[in-house]
Design an enzyme around this catalytic site. Structure first.
Site, PDB file in Angstrom:
ATOM      1  N   MET A  44      10.386  -1.402  -4.074  1.00 34.93           N
ATOM      2  CA  MET A  44      11.671  -1.768  -4.677  1.00 34.93           C
ATOM      3  C   MET A  44      11.846  -3.281  -4.645  1.00 34.93           C
ATOM      4  O   MET A  44      12.956  -3.795  -4.823  1.00 34.93           O
ATOM      5  CB  MET A  44      12.815  -1.064  -3.952  1.00 34.93           C
ATOM      6  CG  MET A  44      12.717   0.456  -4.107  1.00 34.93           C
ATOM      7  SD  MET A  44      14.256   1.325  -3.881  1.00 34.93           S
ATOM      8  CE  MET A  44      14.586   0.980  -2.175  1.00 34.93           C
ATOM      9  N   HIS A  48       7.960  -8.081   1.574  1.00 34.23           N
ATOM     10  CA  HIS A  48       7.820  -8.650   2.912  1.00 34.23           C
ATOM     11  C   HIS A  48       6.456  -8.252   3.471  1.00 34.23           C
ATOM     12  O   HIS A  48       5.648  -7.618   2.766  1.00 34.23           O
ATOM     13  CB  HIS A  48       8.970  -8.183   3.820  1.00 34.23           C
ATOM     14  CG  HIS A  48       9.159  -6.696   3.867  1.00 34.23           C
ATOM     15  ND1 HIS A  48       8.185  -5.825   4.286  1.00 34.23           N
ATOM     16  CD2 HIS A  48      10.215  -5.919   3.518  1.00 34.23           C
ATOM     17  CE1 HIS A  48       8.628  -4.589   4.234  1.00 34.23           C
ATOM     18  NE2 HIS A  48       9.862  -4.610   3.747  1.00 34.23           N
ATOM     19  N   HIS A  51       5.166  -4.653   2.846  1.00 37.74           N
ATOM     20  CA  HIS A  51       4.638  -4.418   1.500  1.00 37.74           C
ATOM     21  C   HIS A  51       3.270  -5.095   1.340  1.00 37.74           C
ATOM     22  O   HIS A  51       2.358  -4.536   0.728  1.00 37.74           O
ATOM     23  CB  HIS A  51       5.567  -5.016   0.440  1.00 37.74           C
ATOM     24  CG  HIS A  51       6.949  -4.445   0.432  1.00 37.74           C
ATOM     25  ND1 HIS A  51       8.055  -5.193   0.763  1.00 37.74           N
ATOM     26  CD2 HIS A  51       7.405  -3.206   0.121  1.00 37.74           C
ATOM     27  CE1 HIS A  51       9.142  -4.441   0.642  1.00 37.74           C
ATOM     28  NE2 HIS A  51       8.775  -3.235   0.259  1.00 37.74           N
ATOM     29  N   GLN A  75      17.910   7.300  -5.682  1.00 34.64           N
ATOM     30  CA  GLN A  75      17.569   7.517  -4.276  1.00 34.64           C
ATOM     31  C   GLN A  75      18.581   6.876  -3.326  1.00 34.64           C
ATOM     32  O   GLN A  75      18.483   7.025  -2.114  1.00 34.64           O
ATOM     33  CB  GLN A  75      16.148   7.041  -3.971  1.00 34.64           C
ATOM     34  CG  GLN A  75      15.961   5.540  -3.876  1.00 34.64           C
ATOM     35  CD  GLN A  75      14.494   5.187  -3.671  1.00 34.64           C
ATOM     36  OE1 GLN A  75      13.677   5.352  -4.563  1.00 34.64           O
ATOM     37  NE2 GLN A  75      14.156   4.708  -2.485  1.00 34.64           N
ATOM     38  N   VAL A 190       4.250  -2.198   9.800  1.00 35.71           N
ATOM     39  CA  VAL A 190       4.180  -3.593  10.240  1.00 35.71           C
ATOM     40  C   VAL A 190       5.493  -3.912  10.958  1.00 35.71           C
ATOM     41  O   VAL A 190       6.572  -3.594  10.453  1.00 35.71           O
ATOM     42  CB  VAL A 190       3.972  -4.547   9.044  1.00 35.71           C
ATOM     43  CG1 VAL A 190       3.910  -5.999   9.515  1.00 35.71           C
ATOM     44  CG2 VAL A 190       2.695  -4.181   8.290  1.00 35.71           C
ATOM     45  N   SER A 200      13.466  -4.635   4.259  1.00 35.89           N
ATOM     46  CA  SER A 200      14.283  -5.534   3.436  1.00 35.89           C
ATOM     47  C   SER A 200      15.721  -5.567   3.951  1.00 35.89           C
ATOM     48  O   SER A 200      16.441  -6.548   3.764  1.00 35.89           O
ATOM     49  CB  SER A 200      14.318  -5.049   1.988  1.00 35.89           C
ATOM     50  OG  SER A 200      13.034  -4.714   1.569  1.00 35.89           O
TER      51      SER A 200
HETATM   52  P1  AMP Z   1      10.419  -0.068  -0.384  1.00 38.30           P
HETATM   53  O1  AMP Z   1      10.310  -1.297  -1.199  1.00 38.30           O
HETATM   54  O2  AMP Z   1      11.319  -0.185   0.789  1.00 38.30           O
HETATM   55  O3  AMP Z   1      10.658   1.169  -1.215  1.00 38.30           O
HETATM   56  O4  AMP Z   1       8.983   0.155   0.264  1.00 38.30           O
HETATM   57  C1  AMP Z   1       7.833   0.225  -0.522  1.00 38.30           C
HETATM   58  C2  AMP Z   1       6.693   0.694   0.327  1.00 38.30           C
HETATM   59  O5  AMP Z   1       6.490  -0.216   1.409  1.00 38.30           O
HETATM   60  C3  AMP Z   1       6.928   2.077   0.949  1.00 38.30           C
HETATM   61  O6  AMP Z   1       5.728   2.829   0.877  1.00 38.30           O
HETATM   62  C4  AMP Z   1       7.297   1.740   2.368  1.00 38.30           C
HETATM   63  O7  AMP Z   1       6.984   2.768   3.281  1.00 38.30           O
HETATM   64  C5  AMP Z   1       6.424   0.529   2.621  1.00 38.30           C
HETATM   65  N1  AMP Z   1       6.949  -0.273   3.734  1.00 38.30           N
HETATM   66  C6  AMP Z   1       8.201  -0.771   3.866  1.00 38.30           C
HETATM   67  N2  AMP Z   1       8.329  -1.411   5.055  1.00 38.30           N
HETATM   68  C7  AMP Z   1       7.136  -1.301   5.673  1.00 38.30           C
HETATM   69  C8  AMP Z   1       6.625  -1.740   6.937  1.00 38.30           C
HETATM   70  N3  AMP Z   1       7.378  -2.418   7.805  1.00 38.30           N
HETATM   71  N4  AMP Z   1       5.343  -1.448   7.250  1.00 38.30           N
HETATM   72  C9  AMP Z   1       4.559  -0.747   6.395  1.00 38.30           C
HETATM   73  N5  AMP Z   1       4.979  -0.310   5.179  1.00 38.30           N
HETATM   74  C10 AMP Z   1       6.246  -0.579   4.828  1.00 38.30           C
END
Ligand code: AMP
Length: 302
Positions: A44, A48, A51, A75, A190, A200
């Protein structure tokens, strides 16, 4: 987009930013035609280190890397959370460029959800526990958008973070049950140096809240230590972990559960491998985290 691992092709190092579905398909057609592996990282945005770990993993194990950025309204269970979600496409483009991404796909909402959108994906059972209980419709929104993005990008592999372990289970189950030809790769969480899982949403914590937030990871670790020390009663494990969270009055615990890693159902007794998963509210932010704990020797005893 040139296939990354091809010896006779020069890789394009400018990230292509694409917003239309037909464009992303035509840009990737030659890569697919050359039987090169397309790795896909749906996000999304507001990229960071979490990602970037997924992107690096995709770059290592795929020929071309596609990252999508789409803040998916269905969502979100709170309108305020959707509105406040950070958006920073310029910074994201620069990060993608420096991490070897080939295509940054940022579709418009109208393309993703032609109106009226009547087809939705429901993944029963695994969606209904933990976050599913507190965020009705959340995983329906996630599964639907991931399936839509899979249809648009048609990747060979897709990379998801274990940070969102229930989401990963929902996607794995959807792909299995609907025979979707995409290999799902889970990537470890991470964390900041104090243990807080990178998210985020962490940017919305005040300094005081940010100092309190690592209690979530400490509580998970406390539960893991209990299990490794031989406690098999989930209630006993939870009691010890909850004491860590209750020491911080500003933390409101949404759930703290010990679940089966595939089904995401609370286990009656701790044995083998379990996932400890929790969600808390701290100030304006909802934080989730989880860890996997294995006690294989317990299987041998029984
Ligand atoms: P989002 O942008 O929050 O939808 O996350 C996109 C992808 O990044 C998803 O598969 C999350 O599980 C993964 N993600 C987000 N934060 C972390 C993190 N701290 N460590 C590993 N993967 C992450």
């Amino acid at each position: 987009v040139k296939p990354r691992l091809s010896t006779n092709c020069i890789r394009i190092i400018i990230v292509l930013v694409i917003s239309h579905i037909d464009e992303v398909r035509s840009v990737l057609a030659p890569v697919r035609h050359a039987s090169r592996i397309i790795g896909f990282v749906p996000t999304m945005g507001a990229l960071h280190a979490g990602h970037l770990r997924l992107i690096d993993e995709a770059a290592k194990t795929s020929d071309s890397v596609v990252v999508s950025i789409f803040v998916n309204p269905p969502q979100f269970t709170e309108q305020q959370d959707y509105q406040a979600y950070p958006r920073q496409i310029e910074t994201d483009m620069a990060l993608c460029r420096s991490h070897g991404v080939d295509v940054l796909f940022a579709p418009a909402i109208e393309e993703v959800y032609p109106q009226p959108n009547c087809a939705w994906i429901e993944v029963a059972s695994v969606s209904e526990q933990l976050c599913g209980k507190f965020r009705p419709g959340h995983f329906r929104g996630v599964a639907t958008v991931v399936m839509k993005l899979f249809q648009m990008v048609q990747p060979d592999r897709a990379y998801f973070g274990e940070k969102d372990a229930q989401q990963l289970s929902v996607i794995r189950r959807m792909v299995r049950d609907l025979n979707v030809p995409v290999a799902i790769v889970g990537v470890p969480t991470v964390r900041e140096s104090d243990g807080l899982a990178i998210s985020s949403r962490n940017a919305r914590l005040s300094d005081t809240e940010r100092a309190i937030a690592p209690a979530l990871y400490r509580a998970l670790q406390c539960a893991a230590q209990q299990i490794q020390a031989g406690t098999t009663s989930p209630e006993d494990v939870k009691r010890a972990a909850m004491a860590v969270l209750e020491a911080e009055p500003r933390i409101e615990v949404e759930y703290f559960e010990i679940v089966d890693p595939e089904e995401m159902q609370a286990v009656p007794v701790v044995r083998g491998t379990v996932r400890i998963a929790a969600a808390i509210r701290l100030g304006p932010v909802r934080l989730i985290d989880n860890i996997l704990v294995s006690r294989p020797e317990l299987n041998l005893i029984e």
